[in-house]
Design a protein around this motif. Structure first.
Motif, mmCIF file in Angstrom:
data_model
loop_
_atom_site.group_PDB
_atom_site.id
_atom_site.type_symbol
_atom_site.label_atom_id
_atom_site.label_comp_id
_atom_site.label_asym_id
_atom_site.label_seq_id
_atom_site.Cartn_x
_atom_site.Cartn_y
_atom_site.Cartn_z
ATOM 1 N N VAL A 20 0.413 -1.210 0.362
ATOM 2 C CA VAL A 20 0.070 0.427 -0.179
ATOM 3 C C VAL A 20 1.094 1.191 0.056
ATOM 4 C CG1 VAL A 20 -1.697 1.654 0.989
ATOM 5 C CG2 VAL A 20 -1.586 -1.533 1.399
ATOM 6 N N GLY A 21 2.154 1.174 0.723
ATOM 7 C CA GLY A 21 2.759 2.628 1.121
ATOM 8 C C GLY A 21 3.095 2.746 -0.430
ATOM 9 N N ALA A 22 3.834 1.413 -1.462
ATOM 10 C CA ALA A 22 4.699 1.193 -2.305
ATOM 11 C C ALA A 22 3.736 2.190 -3.173
ATOM 12 C CB ALA A 22 5.061 -0.043 -3.169
ATOM 13 N N VAL A 23 2.394 1.526 -3.533
ATOM 14 C CA VAL A 23 1.691 2.249 -4.605
ATOM 15 C C VAL A 23 1.013 3.826 -3.964
ATOM 16 C CG1 VAL A 23 -0.789 2.598 -5.337
ATOM 17 C CG2 VAL A 23 0.557 0.029 -4.562
ATOM 18 N N CYS A 24 0.513 4.017 -3.094
ATOM 19 C CA CYS A 24 1.246 5.808 -2.455
ATOM 20 C C CYS A 24 2.397 6.485 -3.479
ATOM 21 C CB CYS A 24 0.708 5.981 -0.764
ATOM 22 S SG CYS A 24 -0.623 5.742 -0.307
ATOM 23 N N PHE A 25 3.534 5.916 -3.239
ATOM 24 C CA PHE A 25 4.235 6.644 -2.987
ATOM 25 C C PHE A 25 4.586 6.712 -4.767
ATOM 26 C CE2 PHE A 25 6.675 5.013 0.268
ATOM 27 C CZ PHE A 25 6.060 5.612 1.472
ATOM 28 N N ILE A 26 4.168 5.222 -5.245
ATOM 29 C CA ILE A 26 4.442 5.746 -7.268
ATOM 30 C C ILE A 26 3.351 6.536 -7.403
ATOM 31 C CG2 ILE A 26 3.679 4.444 -9.283
ATOM 32 C CD1 ILE A 26 4.915 2.440 -7.942
ATOM 33 N N TYR A 27 1.732 6.787 -7.008
ATOM 34 C CA TYR A 27 0.860 7.913 -7.409
ATOM 35 C C TYR A 27 1.436 9.006 -7.343
ATOM 36 C CZ TYR A 27 -3.429 10.733 -6.976
ATOM 37 O OH TYR A 27 -4.077 11.085 -7.366
ATOM 38 N N MET A 28 2.179 9.317 -5.833
ATOM 39 C CA MET A 28 2.553 11.153 -5.461
ATOM 40 C C MET A 28 3.727 11.446 -6.625
ATOM 41 S SD MET A 28 0.480 11.473 -3.332
ATOM 42 C CE MET A 28 0.982 13.840 -3.032
ATOM 43 N N ARG A 29 4.479 10.296 -7.107
ATOM 44 C CA ARG A 29 5.510 10.569 -7.615
ATOM 45 C C ARG A 29 4.976 10.936 -9.429
ATOM 46 N NH1 ARG A 29 8.733 11.888 -10.190
ATOM 47 N NH2 ARG A 29 10.945 11.955 -10.890
ATOM 48 N N ILE A 30 4.092 10.741 -9.432
ATOM 49 C CA ILE A 30 3.325 10.505 -10.780
ATOM 50 C C ILE A 30 2.840 11.308 -10.557
ATOM 51 C CG2 ILE A 30 1.616 10.075 -12.691
ATOM 52 C CD1 ILE A 30 2.412 7.171 -11.873
ATOM 53 N N GLN A 31 2.208 11.866 -9.797
ATOM 54 C CA GLN A 31 1.154 13.065 -9.738
ATOM 55 C C GLN A 31 1.971 14.307 -9.373
ATOM 56 O OE1 GLN A 31 -2.155 13.900 -10.004
ATOM 57 N NE2 GLN A 31 -2.238 11.752 -10.855
ATOM 58 N N SER A 32 3.416 14.732 -8.514
ATOM 59 C CA SER A 32 3.811 15.433 -8.254
ATOM 60 C C SER A 32 4.907 16.157 -9.345
ATOM 61 C CB SER A 32 5.136 15.063 -7.221
ATOM 62 O OG SER A 32 5.856 16.092 -6.184
ATOM 63 N N ARG A 33 5.176 17.251 -9.355
ATOM 64 C CA ARG A 33 6.354 17.995 -10.227
ATOM 65 C C ARG A 33 7.005 17.702 -9.718
ATOM 66 N NH1 ARG A 33 4.756 24.182 -10.886
ATOM 67 N NH2 ARG A 33 6.335 23.947 -12.128
ATOM 68 N N SER A 34 8.289 17.924 -8.636
ATOM 69 C CA SER A 34 9.480 16.984 -7.887
ATOM 70 C C SER A 34 8.980 16.304 -7.007
ATOM 71 C CB SER A 34 9.349 18.107 -7.603
ATOM 72 O OG SER A 34 8.597 19.415 -6.236
ATOM 73 N N GLY A 35 9.296 15.298 -7.480
ATOM 74 C CA GLY A 35 8.734 14.060 -6.815
ATOM 75 C C GLY A 35 10.341 13.002 -6.599
ATOM 76 N N GLU A 36 10.911 14.343 -5.543
ATOM 77 C CA GLU A 36 12.383 13.224 -5.538
ATOM 78 C C GLU A 36 12.521 12.518 -3.785
ATOM 79 O OE1 GLU A 36 11.980 16.840 -6.038
ATOM 80 O OE2 GLU A 36 13.087 18.083 -6.723
ATOM 81 N N GLY A 37 12.952 11.397 -4.679
ATOM 82 C CA GLY A 37 12.902 10.190 -3.278
ATOM 83 C C GLY A 37 11.653 9.402 -3.413
ATOM 84 N N LEU A 38 10.542 9.645 -3.780
ATOM 85 C CA LEU A 38 9.757 8.825 -4.103
ATOM 86 C C LEU A 38 9.383 7.606 -4.361
ATOM 87 C CD1 LEU A 38 6.356 11.652 -3.881
ATOM 88 C CD2 LEU A 38 7.370 10.099 -2.415
ATOM 89 N N GLY A 39 9.885 7.279 -6.062
ATOM 90 C CA GLY A 39 10.991 6.287 -6.725
ATOM 91 C C GLY A 39 11.744 5.358 -6.146
ATOM 92 N N ALA A 40 12.354 5.944 -5.391
ATOM 93 C CA ALA A 40 13.628 4.705 -4.394
ATOM 94 C C ALA A 40 12.288 4.823 -2.963
ATOM 95 C CB ALA A 40 14.969 6.289 -3.790
ATOM 96 N N LEU A 41 11.525 4.989 -2.566
ATOM 97 C CA LEU A 41 10.580 4.845 -1.321
ATOM 98 C C LEU A 41 10.350 4.156 -1.464
ATOM 99 C CD1 LEU A 41 9.465 8.679 0.315
ATOM 100 C CD2 LEU A 41 11.438 6.601 1.180
ATOM 101 N N ALA A 42 9.722 3.768 -3.271
ATOM 102 C CA ALA A 42 8.338 3.095 -3.694
ATOM 103 C C ALA A 42 9.175 1.644 -3.833
ATOM 104 C CB ALA A 42 8.148 3.256 -4.769
ATOM 105 N N ALA A 43 10.844 1.819 -4.479
ATOM 106 C CA ALA A 43 11.237 0.425 -4.520
ATOM 107 C C ALA A 43 11.884 0.292 -3.482
ATOM 108 C CB ALA A 43 12.561 0.778 -5.773
ATOM 109 N N GLY A 44 12.435 0.865 -2.198
ATOM 110 C CA GLY A 44 12.239 0.371 -1.360
ATOM 111 C C GLY A 44 10.714 -0.503 -0.325
ATOM 112 N N TYR A 45 10.116 0.195 -0.241
ATOM 113 C CA TYR A 45 9.010 -1.029 0.193
ATOM 114 C C TYR A 45 8.139 -2.028 -0.829
ATOM 115 C CZ TYR A 45 7.329 2.358 3.712
ATOM 116 O OH TYR A 45 6.506 2.681 5.645
ATOM 117 N N PHE A 46 8.318 -1.802 -2.033
ATOM 118 C CA PHE A 46 8.311 -2.879 -2.800
ATOM 119 C C PHE A 46 9.749 -3.999 -2.799
ATOM 120 C CE2 PHE A 46 6.149 -1.430 -6.128
ATOM 121 C CZ PHE A 46 4.750 -1.520 -6.149
ATOM 122 N N ALA A 47 10.751 -3.808 -2.376
ATOM 123 C CA ALA A 47 11.733 -4.348 -1.799
ATOM 124 C C ALA A 47 11.721 -5.770 -0.194
ATOM 125 C CB ALA A 47 12.874 -4.354 -2.340
#
Length: 384
Positions: A20-47
């Motif tokens: 659930v956390g990873a999906v939230c991070f990915i969604y915010m990464r898509i919606q945010s103009r500057s989503g620094e770190g959200l991709g790494a957070l999503a990858a971390g939660y998926f791992a």
């Protein structure tokens, strides 16, 4: 009543919280103009979700201990390393290559696991993995709080608290595995409570990104795009509705600015405005407000300035502008400024009246011959 928690159920919930956390991070990464770190957070939660899934399969005896134990320890440490990287970048807004050095730790752990087979022993595997989780989470919490001095967003405190709680619960798991007789809770309960902290982390990351976006929108709405200082909307928001005793307002108008545009062009006029704003900004005291009100008109609000001090500050600004020479297209442009000063002494006028008196003093400065600062006095007729 005693609540019984079985490890398989807790691991399933653990896995779901990460997904659930990873999906939230990915969604915010898509919606945010500057989503620094959200991709790494999503990858971390998926791992981490995958590591939890392997542990669940091991608990159900679908995979052998050497297989799932090795996979869960390596994926878990990779997940927390990515979480650290993501939080660092999200918190600071900067890319640091050295942060990625954290990804060296999981391969080293894999080599040690192959050499020592520590991953096949439950308490050793759990202790190593959760000790690394504790270190990563606590370092991340400290990072979020430390960067708060630069960017004061309310969500930073609960985010740091949620991350720190997750770190403390990871430490509880280690304590439960190594010293079960003195540990404050069992590892299963610590894992269960970490599910709550992981949901909380995802929630407050979303809130932090939202607050940052809103703050940026406010900054853009309140910033003069040419000079980079506050615009009229921002400047007016800095003034109290009722002028406070001991404060002062300065209204400034660049002299003969239209002639600069007519003679040298509007690009030169823009350069003059930028140079003027930069020069005056350097003279401002802590707590003073300086903004562009429109065209070549600027304002300064002095929350603490007696009439004589306000006039002295205005005179100092006048001298700075007179000494300013702007070079543009091979031409040197000299400037002067007229300043009207309205100081609050005994009575406390409304904001509208304060502006009117400063405006009247500004017109008096222009009538006097420009390139001067005039303090409003009762003999000066206020502008209608």
């Amino acid at each position: 009543m005693t609540i019984h928690l079985d490890l398989a159920t807790v691991l399933l919930l653990h896995q779901c919280s990460f997904l659930v956390g990873a999906v939230c991070f990915i969604y915010m990464r898509i919606q945010s103009r500057s989503g620094e770190g959200l991709g790494a957070l999503a990858a971390g939660y998926f791992a981490l979700a995958l590591a939890s899934a392997l542990a669940g399969l091991g608990e159900q005896h679908v995979l052998s201990v050497p297989v799932w134990g090795f996979g869960s320890i390596v994926l878990g440490m990779t997940g927390y390393a990515l979480f650290w990287i993501g939080i660092r970048r999200l918190s600071s807004g900067k890319f640091r290559r050295m942060d990625w050095a954290a990804l060296v730790i999981p391969p080293l752990a894999a080599v040690v696991a192959v050499a020592t087979q520590f991953h096949v022993t439950s308490y050793l595997r759990g202790s190593v993995g959760n000790a690394f989780a504790f270190a990563s989470l606590m370092a991340s919490a400290v990072c979020v709080l430390r960067d708060g001095a630069r960017e004061r967003l309310p969500a930073r405190i609960p985010l740091a608290a949620a991350i720190g709680l997750g770190g403390l619960l990871a430490l509880m798991v280690v304590a439960g595995l190594l010293a079960p007789d003195v540990a404050p809770m069992t590892p299963i309960w610590a894992f269960f409570l970490r599910i709550m902290s992981q949901f909380a982390v995802a929630l407050f990351v979303v809130i932090l990104v939202t607050e940052r976006t809103e703050a940026e929108l406010r900054r853009v709405a309140e910033t003069d795009m040419l000079t980079g200082i506050g615009n009229r909307r921002w400047f007016m928001s800095q003034l109290p509705r009722t002028a406070l005793k001991g404060s002062a307002l300065l209204l400034m108008d660049l002299d003969f600015f239209k002639q600069v545009n007519d003679r040298f062009g509007h690009d030169a006029g823009d350069t003059v405005l930028v140079s003027f704003a930069e020069a005056i900004s350097r003279t401002m005291r802590a707590g003073d407000s300086f903004g562009r009100l429109g065209g070549e008109e600027f304002g300064v609000y002095l929350p603490k300035a007696a009439p004589s001090e306000a006039l002295a500050i205005a005179e100092s600004i006048r001298k700075v502008v007179r000494a300013l020479v702007v070079e543009c297209g091979g031409e040197q442009i000299s400037l002067t400024v007229s300043i009207g000063v309205a100081a609050v002494e005994e009575s406390q006028p409304s904001l509208t009246d304060l502006i009117k008196t400063a405006d009247a003093a500004l017109y008096a400065a222009k009538d006097t011959g420009r390139d001067c600062a005039v303090l409003f006095e009762p003999g000066i007729r206020a502008a209608a």
